[in-house]
Design a protein around this motif. Structure first.
Motif, PDB file in Angstrom:
ATOM      1  N   ASN A 123       1.086  15.505 -25.282  1.00 32.64           N
ATOM      2  CA  ASN A 123       1.686  16.099 -24.093  1.00 32.64           C
ATOM      3  C   ASN A 123       3.198  16.251 -24.266  1.00 32.64           C
ATOM      4  O   ASN A 123       3.856  15.397 -24.864  1.00 32.64           O
ATOM      5  CB  ASN A 123       1.394  15.214 -22.876  1.00 32.64           C
ATOM      6  N   GLY A 124       3.738  17.342 -23.746  1.00 35.13           N
ATOM      7  CA  GLY A 124       5.170  17.551 -23.789  1.00 35.13           C
ATOM      8  C   GLY A 124       5.641  18.216 -25.068  1.00 35.13           C
ATOM      9  O   GLY A 124       4.853  18.716 -25.870  1.00 35.13           O
TER      10      GLY A 124
ATOM     11  N   ASN B 229       4.641  23.788 -24.000  1.00 36.04           N
ATOM     12  CA  ASN B 229       3.891  24.624 -23.065  1.00 36.04           C
ATOM     13  C   ASN B 229       2.954  25.610 -23.759  1.00 36.04           C
ATOM     14  O   ASN B 229       2.221  26.342 -23.092  1.00 36.04           O
ATOM     15  CB  ASN B 229       4.855  25.396 -22.158  1.00 36.04           C
TER      16      ASN B 229
ATOM     17  N   GLN C  50      -9.297  18.419 -28.688  1.00 35.13           N
ATOM     18  CA  GLN C  50      -8.261  17.820 -29.521  1.00 35.13           C
ATOM     19  C   GLN C  50      -8.824  16.637 -30.300  1.00 35.13           C
ATOM     20  O   GLN C  50      -8.489  16.430 -31.469  1.00 35.13           O
ATOM     21  CB  GLN C  50      -7.083  17.366 -28.648  1.00 35.13           C
TER      22      GLN C  50
ATOM     23  N   ARG D 265       4.094  11.343 -20.736  1.00 37.36           N
ATOM     24  CA  ARG D 265       2.921  11.072 -19.917  1.00 37.36           C
ATOM     25  C   ARG D 265       2.621  12.275 -19.030  1.00 37.36           C
ATOM     26  O   ARG D 265       3.512  13.086 -18.728  1.00 37.36           O
ATOM     27  CB  ARG D 265       3.124   9.834 -19.045  1.00 37.36           C
ATOM     28  N   ALA D 266       1.373  12.399 -18.620  1.00 34.67           N
ATOM     29  CA  ALA D 266       1.005  13.410 -17.638  1.00 34.67           C
ATOM     30  C   ALA D 266       1.548  13.006 -16.275  1.00 34.67           C
ATOM     31  O   ALA D 266       1.738  11.819 -15.991  1.00 34.67           O
ATOM     32  CB  ALA D 266      -0.509  13.561 -17.578  1.00 34.67           C
TER      33      ALA D 266
ATOM     34  N   LEU E  80      -3.208  10.795 -25.282  1.00 35.21           N
ATOM     35  CA  LEU E  80      -2.693  11.904 -24.478  1.00 35.21           C
ATOM     36  C   LEU E  80      -1.191  12.081 -24.632  1.00 35.21           C
ATOM     37  O   LEU E  80      -0.700  13.201 -24.779  1.00 35.21           O
ATOM     38  CB  LEU E  80      -3.042  11.691 -22.998  1.00 35.21           C
ATOM     39  N   MET E  81      -0.446  10.979 -24.618  1.00 39.68           N
ATOM     40  CA  MET E  81       1.005  11.092 -24.679  1.00 39.68           C
ATOM     41  C   MET E  81       1.497  11.645 -26.013  1.00 39.68           C
ATOM     42  O   MET E  81       2.601  12.200 -26.097  1.00 39.68           O
ATOM     43  CB  MET E  81       1.656   9.746 -24.368  1.00 39.68           C
TER      44      MET E  81
ATOM     45  N   GLN F 215      -2.868   6.228 -21.156  1.00 41.67           N
ATOM     46  CA  GLN F 215      -2.440   7.558 -21.597  1.00 41.67           C
ATOM     47  C   GLN F 215      -1.804   7.479 -22.980  1.00 41.67           C
ATOM     48  O   GLN F 215      -1.972   8.388 -23.811  1.00 41.67           O
ATOM     49  CB  GLN F 215      -1.441   8.159 -20.604  1.00 41.67           C
TER      50      GLN F 215
ATOM     51  N   GLN G 149       2.398  17.791 -30.561  1.00 38.63           N
ATOM     52  CA  GLN G 149       2.823  18.201 -29.222  1.00 38.63           C
ATOM     53  C   GLN G 149       3.165  19.692 -29.219  1.00 38.63           C
ATOM     54  O   GLN G 149       4.123  20.103 -29.881  1.00 38.63           O
ATOM     55  CB  GLN G 149       4.056  17.403 -28.791  1.00 38.63           C
TER      56      GLN G 149
END
Length: 388
Positions: A146-147, A220, A204, A155-156, A142-143, A137, A217
């Motif tokens: 994310n967030g 939401n 992405q 991390r997811a 991804l990391m 991740q 990032q």
């Protein structure tokens, strides 16, 4: 899939997630495990009766053989001769040491489809590294997406690279089986967690490849389509997806705030993205005035895309989730009545079936060996010699 025989050498998650796709549709999946005395776990320690193991390994049969013993390898080779698919997720060099690599097995059965799942690929500079979902991740980007930026990389909350690799591998195996109908030959299917993670970045990743934009990032918020995010209510949170002009217009009408549609900072998709903080502050002040249920009912009436932020217990209590039947019942001889997570797609003539719980280690030794010609006396002798 009843005519398909799969030999499952996989451990932990990515491989079992792949093989589960075949087991749930009736393929004869034989889970190859080490005998109890070897004290080799499946990556789960003593949690064989736990929800994770049971969810991953339902609908399989178990054969416990020592693949380091010549007689154990002989048993495996006999199974390969009649099999359609072999799936493994050892480190790349292990299969060659054991003599169960693709080239060796293809000599026995040229029609075999051999699938390998690894962390980083079967060759290349990282091939020998141990590959874990959490690591990939991070390495796969991804990391970094994310967030919220104020909290650093995130991390997811589930094993997205592992499960994704399992799903891609299942698709690859099915593709190879379809191709075999024309060529009559199997082939070596290779999937890695790193490839999977990069592929699953999707748009992405494409932003970088096409435009050299490095996505940040967004928390939401959607990276580009605003307002798409999480908003507070008087008793929880909801999510709204109203970035497109027509949907934003419906949202403004439902909120009785048509002035937002004409506001110079929010009147276009690009302006809303640029001024997302100000817009979200206004929307959050409005959504706090009612409950989740009130907002969802209103938005459904007005055709605004929205939904509640559910906890896991609320997910399975949701009437639509219950209607779809994603929770599937099974009866376990020790645990009693349990439920597992069913398949996310439906075939109208040949639905998936939850037939059996995850097997005990070696539970089907006798049946499987009898099927390939071993007598009861031979099976007993193999057990006494530690092959089983």
């Amino acid at each position: 899939m009843a005519a398909i025989k799969v030999l499952d050498l996989t451990r932990v998650r990515a491989g079992p997630a792949c093989v589960r796709q075949f087991a749930d549709w009736g393929a004869d999946v034989i889970k190859i495990e080490s005998p109890e005395y070897m004290e080799v776990s499946d990556g789960w320690g003593g949690l064989r009766d736990g929800p994770d193991f049971q969810n991953l390994h339902r609908n399989k049969r178990s054969l416990a053989i020592n693949l380091k013993d010549p007689e154990g390898i002989a048993i495996f080779y006999k199974l390969v001769a009649e099999a359609d698919v072999v799936v493994e997720n050892f480190r790349p060099d292990v299969k060659f040491r054991l003599g169960i690599d693709y080239e060796t097995l293809a000599e026995i059965n040229p029609r075999i489809v051999y699938a390998s799942i690894s962390g980083f690929g079967q060759d290349g500079p990282y091939a020998k590294r141990p590959g874990f979902d959490h690591i990939v991740q991070g390495m796969g980007g991804l990391m970094s997406l994310n967030g919220d930026a104020s909290h650093g990389p995130m991390r997811a909350g589930f094993a997205v690279a592992d499960v994704g690799a399992g799903m891609y591998c299942a698709i690859a195996i099915m593709t190879a089986l379809l191709e075999r109908q024309t060529s009559g030959r199997g082939q070596w299917v290779q999937v890695s967690l790193l490839q999977t993670m990069v592929s699953m970045l999707d748009f992405q990743a494409a932003r970088w490849l096409f435009l050299q934009e490095i996505p940040q990032q967004p928390g939401n918020d959607h990276p580009t389509s605003i307002p798409t995010g999480v908003y507070p209510t008087s008793d929880g949170y909801i999510t709204i997806a109203a970035g497109e002009q027509a949907m934003f217009r419906r949202l403004c009408a439902s909120l009785q705030r048509m002035d937002l549609m004409e506001h110079p900072d929010f009147c276009s998709e690009s302006l809303r993205s640029e001024n997302r903080v100000a817009l979200n502050t206004i929307l959050s002040a409005i959504t706090r005035t009612r409950t989740r249920a009130e907002w969802i009912a209103l938005f459904e009436k007005d055709s605004v895309a929205a939904g509640p932020i559910n906890s896991i217990d609320e997910v399975f209590a949701d009437p639509q989730v219950q209607h779809l039947g994603i929770a599937q019942p099974l009866h376990h001889p020790r645990l009693g009545d349990v439920e597992v997570v069913g398949q996310p797609f439906i075939l109208n003539r040949t639905p998936s079936q939850m037939r059996t719980v995850a097997p005990d280690r070696g539970a089907h030794n006798h049946d499987i060996l009898s099927d390939i010609g071993y007598s009861p006396e031979q099976i007993t002798a193999l057990k006494e010699k530690g092959v089983l």
